[in-house]
Design a protein around this motif. Structure first.
Motif, short mmCIF file in Angstrom:
data_model
loop_
_atom_site.label_atom_id
_atom_site.label_comp_id
_atom_site.label_asym_id
_atom_site.label_seq_id
_atom_site.Cartn_x
_atom_site.Cartn_y
_atom_site.Cartn_z
N THR A 42 0.83 -1.20 0.00
CA THR A 42 0.00 0.00 0.00
C THR A 42 0.86 1.25 0.00
OG1 THR A 42 -1.64 -1.20 1.31
CG2 THR A 42 -1.88 1.18 1.20
N GLY A 43 0.46 2.24 -0.79
CA GLY A 43 1.16 3.53 -0.82
C GLY A 43 0.32 4.61 -0.19
N ILE A 44 0.86 5.83 -0.16
CA ILE A 44 0.13 6.94 0.43
C ILE A 44 0.46 8.21 -0.36
CG2 ILE A 44 1.95 7.44 2.12
CD1 ILE A 44 -0.29 8.11 4.12
N PHE A 45 -0.54 9.05 -0.57
CA PHE A 45 -0.34 10.30 -1.28
C PHE A 45 0.36 11.31 -0.37
CE2 PHE A 45 -4.09 8.79 -3.72
CZ PHE A 45 -3.47 8.76 -4.96
N CYS A 46 1.04 12.25 -0.98
CA CYS A 46 1.80 13.27 -0.24
C CYS A 46 0.86 14.15 0.59
CB CYS A 46 2.61 14.11 -1.21
SG CYS A 46 3.66 15.32 -0.42
N LYS A 47 -0.28 14.55 0.02
CA LYS A 47 -1.23 15.39 0.75
C LYS A 47 -1.82 14.65 1.94
CE LYS A 47 -2.58 18.52 -2.89
NZ LYS A 47 -3.70 19.11 -3.64
N LEU A 48 -2.06 13.37 1.78
CA LEU A 48 -2.58 12.58 2.89
C LEU A 48 -1.54 12.43 4.00
CD1 LEU A 48 -4.91 10.93 4.01
CD2 LEU A 48 -3.99 8.95 2.82
N THR A 49 -0.28 12.30 3.62
CA THR A 49 0.79 12.25 4.62
C THR A 49 0.83 13.56 5.41
OG1 THR A 49 2.07 10.87 3.12
CG2 THR A 49 3.25 11.86 4.94
N GLY A 50 0.64 14.68 4.74
CA GLY A 50 0.60 15.96 5.43
C GLY A 50 -0.57 16.07 6.38
N LEU A 51 -1.71 15.52 5.98
CA LEU A 51 -2.89 15.53 6.84
C LEU A 51 -2.69 14.67 8.08
CD1 LEU A 51 -5.84 16.53 6.99
CD2 LEU A 51 -6.48 14.38 5.91
N ASP A 53 0.17 13.88 9.35
CA ASP A 53 1.21 14.56 10.11
C ASP A 53 0.61 15.65 10.98
OD1 ASP A 53 3.78 15.33 10.95
OD2 ASP A 53 3.91 16.81 9.34
N CYS A 54 -0.30 16.42 10.42
CA CYS A 54 -0.95 17.50 11.15
C CYS A 54 -1.78 16.96 12.31
CB CYS A 54 -1.82 18.31 10.20
SG CYS A 54 -2.59 19.72 10.96
N SER A 55 -2.52 15.88 12.07
CA SER A 55 -3.34 15.31 13.13
C SER A 55 -2.47 14.69 14.23
CB SER A 55 -4.31 14.28 12.55
OG SER A 55 -3.61 13.19 12.03
N GLU A 56 -1.35 14.09 13.86
CA GLU A 56 -0.44 13.54 14.88
C GLU A 56 0.16 14.64 15.74
OE1 GLU A 56 0.60 10.49 15.99
OE2 GLU A 56 -1.13 9.80 14.86
N GLY A 57 0.52 15.75 15.11
CA GLY A 57 1.05 16.88 15.86
C GLY A 57 0.03 17.42 16.85
N ASP A 58 -1.23 17.50 16.41
CA ASP A 58 -2.31 17.96 17.29
C ASP A 58 -2.51 16.99 18.44
OD1 ASP A 58 -4.57 19.60 18.06
OD2 ASP A 58 -5.82 17.97 17.28
N LEU A 59 -2.46 15.71 18.16
CA LEU A 59 -2.64 14.70 19.19
C LEU A 59 -1.51 14.75 20.23
CD1 LEU A 59 -4.30 12.23 20.13
CD2 LEU A 59 -2.76 10.83 18.76
#
Length: 100
Positions: A42-51, A53-59
């Motif tokens: 499975t792969g992941i899109f760059c924009k999804l990785t950013g999303l 990443d943002c949610s992990e930072g918030d958590l």
């Protein structure tokens, strides 16, 4: 009287690579590594990785804030693993709070 010519000391100029601001924490590399450990094909899109990443930072920020509150309630000056674990248990619901 001798006139002494004083040279104005110039500050050494910083190279252009040091003039940039501080780097922001980025977890995209680690998100990709964990994804490959769980699902190899499975792969992941760059924009999804950013999303993600943002949610992990918030958590992480919410866990740190809750742990800080817990240490203040207990009149302690330092965070220990116990406060972090309690903060995670308070913030997560259901099955997630049971995992250590």
């Amino acid at each position: 009287m001798k006139s002494v010519a004083r040279e104005v000391e110039k500050r050494p100029t910083k190279p252009s690579y040091q003039l940039k601001g501080k780097r922001k924490a980025n977890y995209s590399t680690y998100i990709y590594r964990v994804l490959k450990q769980v699902h190899l094909d499975t792969g992941i899109f760059c924009k999804l990785t950013g999303l993600v990443d943002c949610s992990e930072g918030d958590l992480l920020q919410r866990v740190a804030l809750e742990a800080c509150r817990l240490s203040l309630y207990n009149k302690r000056r330092s965070l220990t693993g116990r406060e972090i674990q309690s903060a995670v248990q308070l913030l997560h619901a259901g099955e997630l709070r049971k995992h250590d």
